[in-house]
Design an enzyme around this catalytic site. Structure first.
Site, PDB file in Angstrom:
ATOM      1  N   TYR A 189      -2.532  -7.121   7.443  1.00 40.16           N
ATOM      2  CA  TYR A 189      -3.753  -6.528   6.896  1.00 40.16           C
ATOM      3  C   TYR A 189      -4.989  -6.920   7.700  1.00 40.16           C
ATOM      4  CZ  TYR A 189      -0.637  -5.472   3.048  1.00 40.16           C
ATOM      5  OH  TYR A 189       0.413  -4.998   2.298  1.00 40.16           O
ATOM      6  N   ARG A 201      -1.473  -1.182  -3.287  1.00 38.72           N
ATOM      7  CA  ARG A 201      -1.283  -2.598  -2.930  1.00 38.72           C
ATOM      8  C   ARG A 201      -1.827  -2.871  -1.522  1.00 38.72           C
ATOM      9  NH1 ARG A 201       2.012  -7.144  -4.040  1.00 38.72           N
ATOM     10  NH2 ARG A 201       3.277  -7.930  -2.301  1.00 38.72           N
ATOM     11  N   ARG A 203       2.926  -5.065  -7.228  1.00 38.09           N
ATOM     12  CA  ARG A 203       3.810  -3.955  -6.898  1.00 38.09           C
ATOM     13  C   ARG A 203       3.946  -3.031  -8.105  1.00 38.09           C
ATOM     14  NH1 ARG A 203       5.863  -8.795  -5.191  1.00 38.09           N
ATOM     15  NH2 ARG A 203       6.291  -9.011  -2.940  1.00 38.09           N
ATOM     16  N   HIS A 205       3.448   1.644  -2.195  1.00 32.96           N
ATOM     17  CA  HIS A 205       2.608   0.469  -1.923  1.00 32.96           C
ATOM     18  C   HIS A 205       1.171   0.823  -1.533  1.00 32.96           C
ATOM     19  CE1 HIS A 205       5.433  -2.526  -2.721  1.00 32.96           C
ATOM     20  NE2 HIS A 205       5.709  -2.990  -1.524  1.00 32.96           N
ATOM     21  N   HIS A 225       3.499 -13.040  -1.207  1.00 34.83           N
ATOM     22  CA  HIS A 225       4.235 -13.093   0.057  1.00 34.83           C
ATOM     23  C   HIS A 225       4.703 -14.518   0.325  1.00 34.83           C
ATOM     24  CE1 HIS A 225       2.035  -9.297   1.761  1.00 34.83           C
ATOM     25  NE2 HIS A 225       3.069  -8.982   1.003  1.00 34.83           N
TER      26      HIS A 225
END
Length: 295
Positions: free
Chosen positions: A275, A243, A145, A240, A266
């Site tokens: 994703y 990322r 991040r 983000h 996560h």
């Protein structure tokens, strides 16, 4: 009903001091309900739970966005709450009505070409340009991040071992591998530039601003937006974006979901699974573009 709406708007103006735009939003939503009730041959006092559900269903049928329907329901709750408190109705028909669940939008990612254009933006002939290059390469290489990037200290990155350490929002430290390109530019930044920006030798921050202090998250986003403009990237850059792009490109190139989950930090793998939807979407687009005669 128009009189009741005017009374309610007056109440919001005097008692709650809401802005003109907010008041207009309430008025617009309630006018929509008034039209619906009139077409149904009903008075506002005859509104029931079923009536309100029918109105929300009507909005959905008209193609209104989930957020718009939720806002309408909030307006109706406030209106009927006012009527109940003022003794004009005996029962609030909006009690226990659930707002529609918000639509889950897939995150925006950059293409490989856009990533390359963005990362090639900084000038390597300047101190801040080389710093910016090192930051962007490291961010894309690791998927951390922005808040984690600017929180890095010099000791958190081990270039000889090709990894960095960072702690996310859960304070759980994770170790993330980084590639040769990121290592190259971070090494150049440390050797050639960082000491030129420093004002105090005791500063531990890896990336510092022109004052020699730790670069802030806001400072970084001014930098990345500048390079997005230079790269002619038309999608909206968010905190983000790199990322999301890192995760999607890793999965597209064969990385397993658990490994990407670990690198992103996560706690729940379902957060990472979004994703896989992006990679599937991109593969389908590629297949379509290659196979469809008119694509």
């Amino acid at each position: 009903m128009d009189n009741l709406i005017e009374q309610f708007i007056q109440y919001l103006t005097v008692e709650r001091g809401l802005s003109t735009n907010t008041l207009a939003s309430y008025q617009r939503d309630l006018h929509g309900l008034a039209v619906f009730l009139d077409q149904s041959g009903l008075h506002v006092h005859q509104g029931t739970r079923s009536t309100i559900i029918a109105f929300l269903a009507y909005l959905q049928k008209e193609g209104r966005a989930t957020a718009t329907i939720s806002r309408n329901l909030a307006s109706l709750r406030a209106f009927y709450g006012y009527l109940l408190r003022s003794g004009q109705i005996d029962r609030d028909p909006t009690v226990n009505l659930e707002s529609p669940k918000p639509e889950k939008k897939l995150p925006t990612i950059l293409t490989i070409a856009e990533i390359n254009a963005l990362l090639d933006g900084p000038s390597l002939s300047t101190t801040t340009g080389l710093r910016d290059k090192a930051m962007l390469e490291l961010l894309y290489a690791s998927g951390i991040r922005v808040s984690e990037l600017v929180s890095l200290n010099v000791d958190d990155i081990q270039l000889s071992l090709a990894y960095l350490r960072c702690s996310g929002s859960t304070s759980r430290e994770r170790v993330i591998p980084i590639g040769e390109t990121a290592i190259l530019y971070v090494k150049q930044y440390l050797e050639c530039c960082r000491h030129k920006l420093l004002k105090h030798e005791h500063e531990q921050a890896l990336f510092v601003n022109h004052l020699g202090q730790r670069l802030s998250r806001q400072g970084f986003w001014k930098i990345i937006k500048k390079y997005a403009v230079l790269a002619n990237i038309r999608v909206e850059i968010t905190p983000h974006t790199l990322r999301h792009s890192f995760a999607t490109h890793m999965l597209e190139n064969g990385a397993d979901l658990r490994s990407v989950q670990e690198m992103l930090g996560h706690a729940d793998i379902s957060t990472t699974q979004v994703y896989t939807q992006l990679t599937k979407s991109h593969r389908l687009k590629d297949v379509y573009a290659k196979a469809h005669p008119r694509a």
